[in-house]
Write a protein that holds these residues in place. Sequence first.
Motif, PDB file in Angstrom:
ATOM      1  N   VAL A 140      68.957 -69.106  -5.324  1.00 48.37           N
ATOM      2  CA  VAL A 140      69.617 -67.654  -4.881  1.00 48.37           C
ATOM      3  C   VAL A 140      68.404 -67.631  -3.616  1.00 48.37           C
ATOM      4  N   ALA A 141      66.800 -67.805  -3.886  1.00 44.85           N
ATOM      5  CA  ALA A 141      65.825 -67.454  -2.567  1.00 44.85           C
ATOM      6  C   ALA A 141      65.655 -67.873  -1.848  1.00 44.85           C
ATOM      7  N   LYS A 142      66.565 -68.926  -1.190  1.00 43.41           N
ATOM      8  CA  LYS A 142      67.278 -70.325   0.090  1.00 43.41           C
ATOM      9  C   LYS A 142      68.758 -69.825   0.033  1.00 43.41           C
ATOM     10  N   ILE A 143      68.936 -68.837  -0.281  1.00 38.74           N
ATOM     11  CA  ILE A 143      70.634 -68.286   0.240  1.00 38.74           C
ATOM     12  C   ILE A 143      70.576 -67.056   0.871  1.00 38.74           C
ATOM     13  N   ALA A 144      69.445 -66.875  -0.203  1.00 43.10           N
ATOM     14  CA  ALA A 144      68.934 -65.039   0.850  1.00 43.10           C
ATOM     15  C   ALA A 144      68.335 -65.621   1.955  1.00 43.10           C
ATOM     16  N   GLU A 145      67.438 -66.518   1.963  1.00 49.72           N
ATOM     17  CA  GLU A 145      67.026 -66.353   3.841  1.00 49.72           C
ATOM     18  C   GLU A 145      67.826 -67.332   4.650  1.00 49.72           C
ATOM     19  N   ASN A 146      68.852 -68.052   4.114  1.00 52.39           N
ATOM     20  CA  ASN A 146      69.917 -68.525   4.745  1.00 52.39           C
ATOM     21  C   ASN A 146      70.975 -66.898   5.182  1.00 52.39           C
ATOM     22  N   VAL A 147      70.895 -66.167   4.829  1.00 59.68           N
ATOM     23  CA  VAL A 147      71.957 -64.801   5.282  1.00 59.68           C
ATOM     24  C   VAL A 147      71.232 -64.072   5.864  1.00 59.68           C
ATOM     25  N   GLY A 148      69.962 -64.167   5.882  1.00 58.20           N
ATOM     26  CA  GLY A 148      68.983 -63.080   7.269  1.00 58.20           C
ATOM     27  C   GLY A 148      68.067 -62.276   6.209  1.00 58.20           C
ATOM     28  N   ASP A 203      64.814 -61.595   4.198  1.00 57.22           N
ATOM     29  CA  ASP A 203      63.192 -61.817   4.116  1.00 57.22           C
ATOM     30  C   ASP A 203      62.369 -61.276   2.761  1.00 57.22           C
ATOM     31  N   ASN A 204      63.611 -60.510   2.238  1.00 53.22           N
ATOM     32  CA  ASN A 204      62.670 -60.250   0.707  1.00 53.22           C
ATOM     33  C   ASN A 204      63.544 -60.501  -0.469  1.00 53.22           C
ATOM     34  N   MET A 205      63.900 -61.631  -1.682  1.00 54.81           N
ATOM     35  CA  MET A 205      64.576 -61.947  -1.737  1.00 54.81           C
ATOM     36  C   MET A 205      65.129 -60.470  -3.395  1.00 54.81           C
ATOM     37  N   THR A 206      64.582 -59.470  -3.500  1.00 53.95           N
ATOM     38  CA  THR A 206      64.740 -58.960  -4.251  1.00 53.95           C
ATOM     39  C   THR A 206      65.334 -57.767  -3.509  1.00 53.95           C
ATOM     40  N   HIS A 207      64.785 -57.240  -1.993  1.00 54.23           N
ATOM     41  CA  HIS A 207      66.753 -56.311  -1.510  1.00 54.23           C
ATOM     42  C   HIS A 207      67.790 -57.747  -1.192  1.00 54.23           C
ATOM     43  N   PHE A 208      67.990 -58.314  -1.251  1.00 54.86           N
ATOM     44  CA  PHE A 208      68.931 -59.045  -1.237  1.00 54.86           C
ATOM     45  C   PHE A 208      69.852 -58.820  -2.830  1.00 54.86           C
ATOM     46  N   GLY A 209      68.773 -59.244  -3.636  1.00 58.02           N
ATOM     47  CA  GLY A 209      69.544 -58.816  -4.712  1.00 58.02           C
ATOM     48  C   GLY A 209      70.214 -57.859  -5.557  1.00 58.02           C
ATOM     49  N   ARG A 210      69.649 -56.471  -4.888  1.00 60.28           N
ATOM     50  CA  ARG A 210      69.561 -55.501  -5.024  1.00 60.28           C
ATOM     51  C   ARG A 210      71.370 -55.250  -4.098  1.00 60.28           C
TER      52      ARG A 210
END
Length: 64
Positions: free
Chosen positions: A25-33, A35-42
């Motif tokens: 999931v961290a790599k996917i978050a990074e790939n879609v732009g 910087d913060n995985m917590t923000h991506f998850g939210r």
Amino acid sequence: MFELLIYIYHHQEARALLINTAFKVAKIAENVGFDNMTHFGRVFKEITGLSPLKYRHTYKIESP
């Protein structure tokens, strides 16, 4: 409004990556732009109602 469209685009890409790859999931978050995985998850959960991992487990089609 423009920011919402960006989130929707990234969300669609993230959904595809969650279902079709084994990327973390961290790599996917990074790939879609994100910087913060917590923000991506939210943001992901706000749009889908599911966390990224729950979404993957729910919708991933297992290979035979």
